[in-house]
Write an enzyme that holds these catalytic residues in place. Structure first.
Site, PDB file in Angstrom:
ATOM      1  N   ARG A  64       0.836  -1.202   0.000  1.00  0.00           N
ATOM      2  CA  ARG A  64       0.000   0.000   0.000  1.00  0.00           C
ATOM      3  C   ARG A  64       0.868   1.247   0.000  1.00  0.00           C
ATOM      4  O   ARG A  64       1.784   1.374   0.818  1.00  0.00           O
ATOM      5  CB  ARG A  64      -0.911   0.016   1.234  1.00  0.00           C
ATOM      6  CG  ARG A  64      -1.614   1.353   1.472  1.00  0.00           C
ATOM      7  CD  ARG A  64      -3.046   1.332   1.050  1.00  0.00           C
ATOM      8  NE  ARG A  64      -3.662   2.641   1.098  1.00  0.00           N
ATOM      9  CZ  ARG A  64      -4.630   3.005   1.940  1.00  0.00           C
ATOM     10  NH1 ARG A  64      -5.101   2.147   2.806  1.00  0.00           N
ATOM     11  NH2 ARG A  64      -5.153   4.199   1.875  1.00  0.00           N
ATOM     12  N   ASP A 100      -6.853  -1.739   1.515  1.00  0.00           N
ATOM     13  CA  ASP A 100      -7.248  -0.792   2.553  1.00  0.00           C
ATOM     14  C   ASP A 100      -7.924  -1.611   3.640  1.00  0.00           C
ATOM     15  O   ASP A 100      -8.857  -2.366   3.349  1.00  0.00           O
ATOM     16  CB  ASP A 100      -8.207   0.255   1.982  1.00  0.00           C
ATOM     17  CG  ASP A 100      -8.566   1.345   2.979  1.00  0.00           C
ATOM     18  OD1 ASP A 100      -7.720   1.670   3.840  1.00  0.00           O
ATOM     19  OD2 ASP A 100      -9.678   1.874   2.894  1.00  0.00           O
ATOM     20  N   ASP A 108      -9.703  -1.113   7.362  1.00  0.00           N
ATOM     21  CA  ASP A 108     -10.214  -0.151   8.331  1.00  0.00           C
ATOM     22  C   ASP A 108     -10.860  -0.888   9.499  1.00  0.00           C
ATOM     23  O   ASP A 108     -11.741  -1.737   9.291  1.00  0.00           O
ATOM     24  CB  ASP A 108     -11.260   0.767   7.694  1.00  0.00           C
ATOM     25  CG  ASP A 108     -10.662   1.779   6.744  1.00  0.00           C
ATOM     26  OD1 ASP A 108      -9.530   2.224   6.992  1.00  0.00           O
ATOM     27  OD2 ASP A 108     -11.328   2.122   5.756  1.00  0.00           O
TER      28      ASP A 108
END
Length: 168
Positions: free
Chosen positions: A85, A97, A99
């Site tokens: 990333r 990603d 989260d």
């Protein structure tokens, strides 16, 4: 330390996104004191924020973990880094990603982490897969995951046939 249920959103729109999610799920399963209990189906979603990029593939994983919120966040950031990333622009394309959406009943508002995730209730690409695996999860102050997901527009989101139901 007691294990907690934690929910992690996964997203990718570069380098075979569905494969990237699979790699990330395997990495989550290797975290210390952590088990992947369930993973939602994969959803193809239109880009959010910056529309000039490929579509995303998104999912949500349910973990059981003894890692506290900040060490879990650090582990997620390490996985992102190990997967390549690179943060070039906000809401831009990404190989992965991760989260942290929620961690047990933890309410947190620190410079590094806010729990539950402060904007997840506005994002179909998070709420649809979350509601699939935890429809009765109550997200204070917004309500039940299934009701939140149902209130969000379906435009630009489609469930893919590929599905990972079994824990890793």
């Amino acid at each position: 330390m007691t294990a907690e249920r934690a929910f992690v959103a996964l997203g990718s729109n570069l380098d075979e996104p569905a494969r990237q999610l699979g790699v990330a799920i395997e990495a989550l399963a290797c975290l210390p004191a952590t088990r992947v209990l369930q993973v939602s189906g994969f959803y193809r979603t239109a880009p959010w924020g910056d529309a000039d990029q490929p579509d995303f593939v998104n999912a949500v994983a349910l973990l059981e973990t003894a890692l506290p919120p900040l060490p879990l966040l650090d582990a997620l950031l390490t996985i992102e880094q190990q997967m390549g990333r690179v943060r070039t622009r906000r809401y831009g394309p990404r190989v992965i990603d991760l989260d942290l959406l929620a961690h047990g009943d933890t309410l947190m508002d620190s410079p590094r982490l806010v729990l539950p995730h402060p904007r997840m209730h506005e994002r179909a690409f998070v709420m649809w897969p979350l509601a699939e695996i935890a429809p009765d999860l109550v997200l204070a102050p917004w309500g039940r995951a299934a009701e939140i997901a149902a209130s969000l527009p379906a435009e630009g989101i489609a469930r893919l046939e590929q599905r990972r139901q079994q824990p890793v």
